[in-house]
Scaffold this motif. Sequence first.
Motif, mmCIF file in Angstrom:
data_model
loop_
_atom_site.group_PDB
_atom_site.id
_atom_site.type_symbol
_atom_site.label_atom_id
_atom_site.label_comp_id
_atom_site.label_asym_id
_atom_site.label_seq_id
_atom_site.Cartn_x
_atom_site.Cartn_y
_atom_site.Cartn_z
ATOM 1 N N LEU A 292 51.545 17.304 -21.445
ATOM 2 C CA LEU A 292 51.013 18.059 -22.567
ATOM 3 C C LEU A 292 50.823 19.528 -22.210
ATOM 4 N N GLN A 293 50.488 19.814 -20.973
ATOM 5 C CA GLN A 293 50.382 21.203 -20.533
ATOM 6 C C GLN A 293 51.735 21.901 -20.649
ATOM 7 N N ALA A 294 52.794 21.187 -20.273
ATOM 8 C CA ALA A 294 54.137 21.748 -20.375
ATOM 9 C C ALA A 294 54.535 21.960 -21.837
ATOM 10 N N LEU A 295 54.174 21.009 -22.718
ATOM 11 C CA LEU A 295 54.460 21.160 -24.139
ATOM 12 C C LEU A 295 53.767 22.389 -24.715
ATOM 13 N N GLN A 296 52.511 22.586 -24.316
ATOM 14 C CA GLN A 296 51.757 23.729 -24.831
ATOM 15 C C GLN A 296 52.347 25.048 -24.340
ATOM 16 N N THR A 297 52.762 25.093 -23.090
ATOM 17 C CA THR A 297 53.398 26.303 -22.553
ATOM 18 C C THR A 297 54.685 26.617 -23.303
ATOM 19 N N GLU A 298 55.479 25.573 -23.547
ATOM 20 C CA GLU A 298 56.713 25.757 -24.308
ATOM 21 C C GLU A 298 56.419 26.252 -25.724
ATOM 22 N N ALA A 299 55.376 25.700 -26.336
ATOM 23 C CA ALA A 299 55.014 26.115 -27.692
ATOM 24 C C ALA A 299 54.628 27.590 -27.721
ATOM 25 N N ARG A 300 53.847 28.039 -26.748
ATOM 26 C CA ARG A 300 53.443 29.456 -26.699
ATOM 27 C C ARG A 300 54.671 30.359 -26.599
ATOM 28 N N THR A 301 55.638 29.951 -25.804
ATOM 29 C CA THR A 301 56.865 30.732 -25.652
ATOM 30 C C THR A 301 57.636 30.793 -26.963
ATOM 31 N N ARG A 302 57.720 29.664 -27.648
ATOM 32 C CA ARG A 302 58.491 29.611 -28.897
ATOM 33 C C ARG A 302 57.803 30.403 -30.001
ATOM 34 N N TYR A 303 56.473 30.322 -30.090
ATOM 35 C CA TYR A 303 55.764 31.130 -31.081
ATOM 36 C C TYR A 303 56.029 32.617 -30.852
ATOM 37 N N GLY A 304 56.092 33.005 -29.584
ATOM 38 C CA GLY A 304 56.297 34.413 -29.268
ATOM 39 C C GLY A 304 57.636 34.950 -29.716
ATOM 40 N N SER A 305 58.566 34.069 -30.064
ATOM 41 C CA SER A 305 59.895 34.506 -30.464
ATOM 42 C C SER A 305 59.976 34.871 -31.946
ATOM 43 N N TYR A 306 58.905 34.594 -32.698
ATOM 44 C CA TYR A 306 58.938 34.901 -34.128
ATOM 45 C C TYR A 306 58.421 36.320 -34.395
ATOM 46 N N ASN A 307 58.639 36.786 -35.618
ATOM 47 C CA ASN A 307 58.409 38.182 -35.931
ATOM 48 C C ASN A 307 56.967 38.643 -35.800
ATOM 49 N N LYS A 308 56.047 37.879 -36.375
ATOM 50 C CA LYS A 308 54.651 38.297 -36.396
ATOM 51 C C LYS A 308 53.800 37.060 -36.195
ATOM 52 N N VAL A 309 52.797 37.151 -35.358
ATOM 53 C CA VAL A 309 51.957 35.999 -35.067
ATOM 54 C C VAL A 309 50.579 36.228 -35.667
ATOM 55 N N ILE A 310 50.081 35.221 -36.383
ATOM 56 C CA ILE A 310 48.705 35.248 -36.872
ATOM 57 C C ILE A 310 47.851 34.512 -35.860
#
Length: 311
Positions: A292-310
Amino acid sequence: MRLTDDLYGNYELEPVLQELIETKEMQRLKRVHQGGATIFANPKWNTTRFEHSIGTMLCMKMLGQPLDVQIHALLHDVSHTAFSHVVDHVYRLEEENYHELIFKNLIHQSAIPPILQKYELDAAPFMKSPLLEIDCPHLSVDRLDYTLRDMVQYGFIDLLDAHWFLTAVGVVNQQLVIMNMTQAEWFVETFYKQVFDLFLDERNIWAYGKFTSILSLAQQLGIITEQDFLLSDDALFQKLCSCEDATLHASMIELVAGTSEAYDASVKERYLEPVVLENGQLVISTNHSPFLQALQTEARTRYGSYNKVIN
């Protein structure tokens, strides 16, 4: 009334639940899509707010929760507007909470209070249940139902797997708890699949952006008003279609055709860290699972690829 649900099985309903389900306010939700503009991205992504509302109620029943909690679950989305969260994009509400802001007024002006008073349950819609209303990264019944329901209905997971997971869900100290780490890991992985393969599908993001611009223009032109968001999806859409503005018509054609173009999008980060019963102790799953730690790290990376983060 007896209801059969693919996720939770067969249940006999108390008379008050039957009467509430039959109100026009609840029946409107049959014509409000859970995914909002997602329906324009893929017509098969068509779960309704009614299905989800029934599901959260039945999940509470499955978990042995009292009648007032079941009523709260049934009614919690009754104020969702046409195309669900699209209205939040129109009014730029980062909390995505328009339906919560109008909830009390809608209930008070509806056919619901007399029914609740008849059964001496008039406070039920306004109660705060930690099982239903708790923000990410916690697991709630609301989050559990829409994740399983969408992922099964859209073919991302098998119904038998959903049933297997539900055998591990329970309530401990008024918390929604998963009874072992294996099933917790499965659900969190499923949740992230939903976020990235459904919510953040490029077609979905484009459809939300396009439809938001259409509705904003329609308001500016006086074609629709804020009150029109309390219509059903089809009624609001027909109102847009009946206008004579050429620019709006052209945008509507592009939306329905799925004409792709670059579009800036606001992306809401969602993480999940359910509580798990492990060796007799309640623990935060991510703290005890490298997976789950690895999943969360991957998720943070993927969110960072989008235009604007809320945040």
